[in-house]
Design a protein around this motif. Structure first.
Motif, short mmCIF file in Angstrom:
data_model
loop_
_atom_site.label_atom_id
_atom_site.label_comp_id
_atom_site.label_asym_id
_atom_site.label_seq_id
_atom_site.Cartn_x
_atom_site.Cartn_y
_atom_site.Cartn_z
N SER A 148 0.82 -1.21 0.00
CA SER A 148 0.00 0.00 0.00
C SER A 148 0.85 1.26 0.00
N LYS B 217 2.09 2.87 -2.42
CA LYS B 217 1.68 3.82 -3.45
C LYS B 217 0.62 4.77 -2.91
N GLN C 276 1.07 8.99 -2.00
CA GLN C 276 0.20 10.04 -2.52
C GLN C 276 -0.21 11.04 -1.45
N ASP D 16 5.72 -0.82 -8.11
CA ASP D 16 4.79 0.29 -8.28
C ASP D 16 4.89 1.32 -7.16
N SER D 17 5.60 0.96 -6.07
CA SER D 17 5.77 1.90 -4.96
C SER D 17 6.70 3.05 -5.34
N GLN E 115 7.27 4.59 -8.17
CA GLN E 115 6.74 5.66 -8.99
C GLN E 115 6.04 6.71 -8.12
N GLY E 116 5.26 6.24 -7.13
CA GLY E 116 4.60 7.17 -6.21
C GLY E 116 5.60 8.00 -5.43
N ASP F 198 12.83 2.96 -12.30
CA ASP F 198 12.32 4.29 -11.97
C ASP F 198 13.44 5.15 -11.40
#
Length: 525
Positions: free
Chosen positions: A275, A277, A281, A302-303, A305-306, A333
């Motif tokens: 969680s 990501k 935010q 995916d973490s 990129q956030g 990234d």
């Protein structure tokens, strides 16, 4: 008829006292007593004084005793009436009990003395005191006497778990409380609920540490939903609390109501990475964040990129820990490159992140924009070995750097030569701690060159050149250079050189050096 001498005496007495006799005086005294009842206690003593000068024989003596007995009886009756007055009796009893019972301050001092602690009305440190449930109840009863309390620490007391409500219901007595530490207290779901309810009372709370309470996992919402908007919380630590992805979502919601947050530590929660990501935010809602600890959080692809998106908004960040997240090095990234937007960074920990040459290059480029960097930890990244030169520019500009950790980085002789040349050229002047341990590939010649230039690190206080546990090597080829360098390092307090074999004479030299210079040199081979 001629009067006798006795009669003449009697006449003269009557002339001097025409209407007076001892008995008349007594009667008048009793009459006066009737008219002025408020002085009834004083009159009997006057009667006694009067009769002292007379000798009336047995009958008069009897009368005097009767008068005295009457006086005593009257006094006793007065005392008895006072004792029978309920208000007087209750008042005396209350005063007596107050005099005998200890004050709140005395009770608090006795409680602290029992635990072997010094009492403090502002900072109550009861860490690792083997507290019992009864102790928690007693502590709760003492809170009304501690209105100035600002810090309360109950960490490492397992019996706190299941009893926290007994304490939290009294927290309204300590409305100035700013710091609450409950590390490793075996908190239960009921404790989390009680703690959440307490947030409505302790509105001044700035630091909350719940680390090492595994039962919080899956229940964080019970705590976070009670926090009101505008909460003054500045420091939140939940290390190793078994947090879940669902808890991560609760944490993200929490970030919306704690705008003053400066420290967030959610390290060693492997499942929260799912969680991250969502959390990233909402990090934009805490622009004043100074410390972010994500050590061993199971960060996923995916973490990153956030995080790369939010990092430029965290311009106040001073400490960043991404260690033990191996996907950091594997990710394409540009997370590490984005660190250039954090000019106030003082500590960067990226140990055991699986860095490759590309990610190391990105970090090296970003480090050129970190003028306040004091701590750089790249340990357990094998790619650093032979590539330390990529950081050459950054290390030249890092005039504030004090701690450099390169443990288990596969360093080679060339890397050590680079460090010594940097120092000889005037760089790394403030370096205090240098960790070169577990780099078994460095040749004897490499260690010799390093020791020859070691004396230039005048500020060095800690140095670790130990080998990995499975190794044992002879240090004779460079021991002389090391011994000579030690005499040039006045600030050096600790030197670790475990798994390096020493001869008997070398051991004696090191032991003597320890004693003479009050150093701590550790060796075991």
């Amino acid at each position: 008829m001629e009067k006798t001498d006795d009669q003449n005496c009697q006449d003269r007495h009557e002339e001097d006292n025409p209407k007076s006799s001892p008995f008349d005086f007594v009667i008048k005294q009793f009459q006066g007593k009737k008219c002025a009842p408020e002085k009834k206690k004083e009159q009997p003593s006057a009667i006694k004084e009067f009769f002292k000068g007379f000798d009336f024989g047995k009958s008069e003596g009897k009368d005097r005793r009767e008068i005295e007995e009457t006086e005593i009886s009257n006094d006793g009756a007065d005392d008895q009436s006072e004792r029978q007055d309920p208000s007087v009796e209750d008042g005396l009893s209350h005063l007596t009990s107050e005099a005998k019972s200890p004050s709140g301050e005395q009770k608090f001092n006795q409680f602290m003395e029992k635990l072997g602690k010094k009492p403090s009305s502002k900072n109550l440190d009861l860490n690792n005191c083997a507290l019992s449930a009864a102790d928690i109840t007693e502590l709760a009863s003492l809170l009304p006497f501690l209105p100035e309390l600002e810090e309360l620490s109950l960490s490492w007391n397992g019996c706190v778990g299941g009893t926290l409500k007994a304490l939290t219901v009294h927290l309204h007595h300590v409305s100035l409380l700013k710091v609450l530490r409950l590390n490793n207290c075996r908190l239960t779901a009921e404790d989390v609920i009680s703690l959440g309810e307490a947030f409505e009372i302790v509105s001044q709370l700035e630091e909350l540490d719940l680390s090492w309470n595994s039962n919080i996992g899956g229940k964080l919402s019970l705590l976070t939903k009670k926090l009101q908007e505008g909460c003054k919380l500045k420091c939140l630590k939940m290390t190793d609390c078994n947090l879940t992805a669902k808890d991560g979502e609760s944490l993200a919601e929490l970030l919306n109501v704690i705008p003053n947050l400066e420290v967030l530590d959610i390290s060693i929660n492997k499942n929260i990475g799912c969680s991250m990501k969502v959390i990233a935010q909402d990090l934009k809602n805490v622009p004043g964040l100074k410390e972010l600890n994500l050590h061993m959080c199971g960060l996923k692809q995916d973490s990153f990129q956030g995080l790369a998106q939010v990092i430029p908004l965290l311009s106040s960040l001073q400490e960043l820990n991404l260690s033990s997240n191996k996907n950091v090095g594997l990710s394409s990234d540009p997370l590490l490159g984005r660190l250039r937007f954090l000019p106030k960074l003082k500590s960067v920990t990226i140990s055991n992140c699986g860095l490759g040459e590309e990610s190391l290059s990105s970090l090296a480029e970003a480090a050129l924009h970190l003028p306040e960097l004091e701590i750089l930890n790249l340990s357990w990244n094998k790619c650093v070995g032979g590539n330390l030169k990529l950081l050459l520019g950054a290390l030249k500009l890092a005039t504030e750097i004090q701690v450099l950790r390169l443990s288990s980085c596969n360093l080679v002789a060339e890397d050590l030569a680079l460090l010594t040349s940097l120092r000889q050229d005037g760089h790394l002047a403030r370096l205090q701690k240098l960790d070169l341990s577990y780099n078994n590939n460095i040749s004897d010649e490499g260690w010799a060159v390093f020791c020859q230039g070691l004396g230039a690190f005048k500020e060095l206080s800690e140095l670790d050149v130990s080998l990995s546990p499975s190794s044992c090597r002879d240090c004779r080829p460079w021991f002389g250079e090391l011994l000579a360098a030690l005499t040039q390092l006045p600030a050096l307090a600790e030197l670790a050189m475990q798994r390096w074999a020493l001869s008997e004479s070398q051991r004696k030299q090191m032991e003597g050096f320890n004693q003479d210079n009050k150093r701590n040199i550790r060796f075991d081979c």
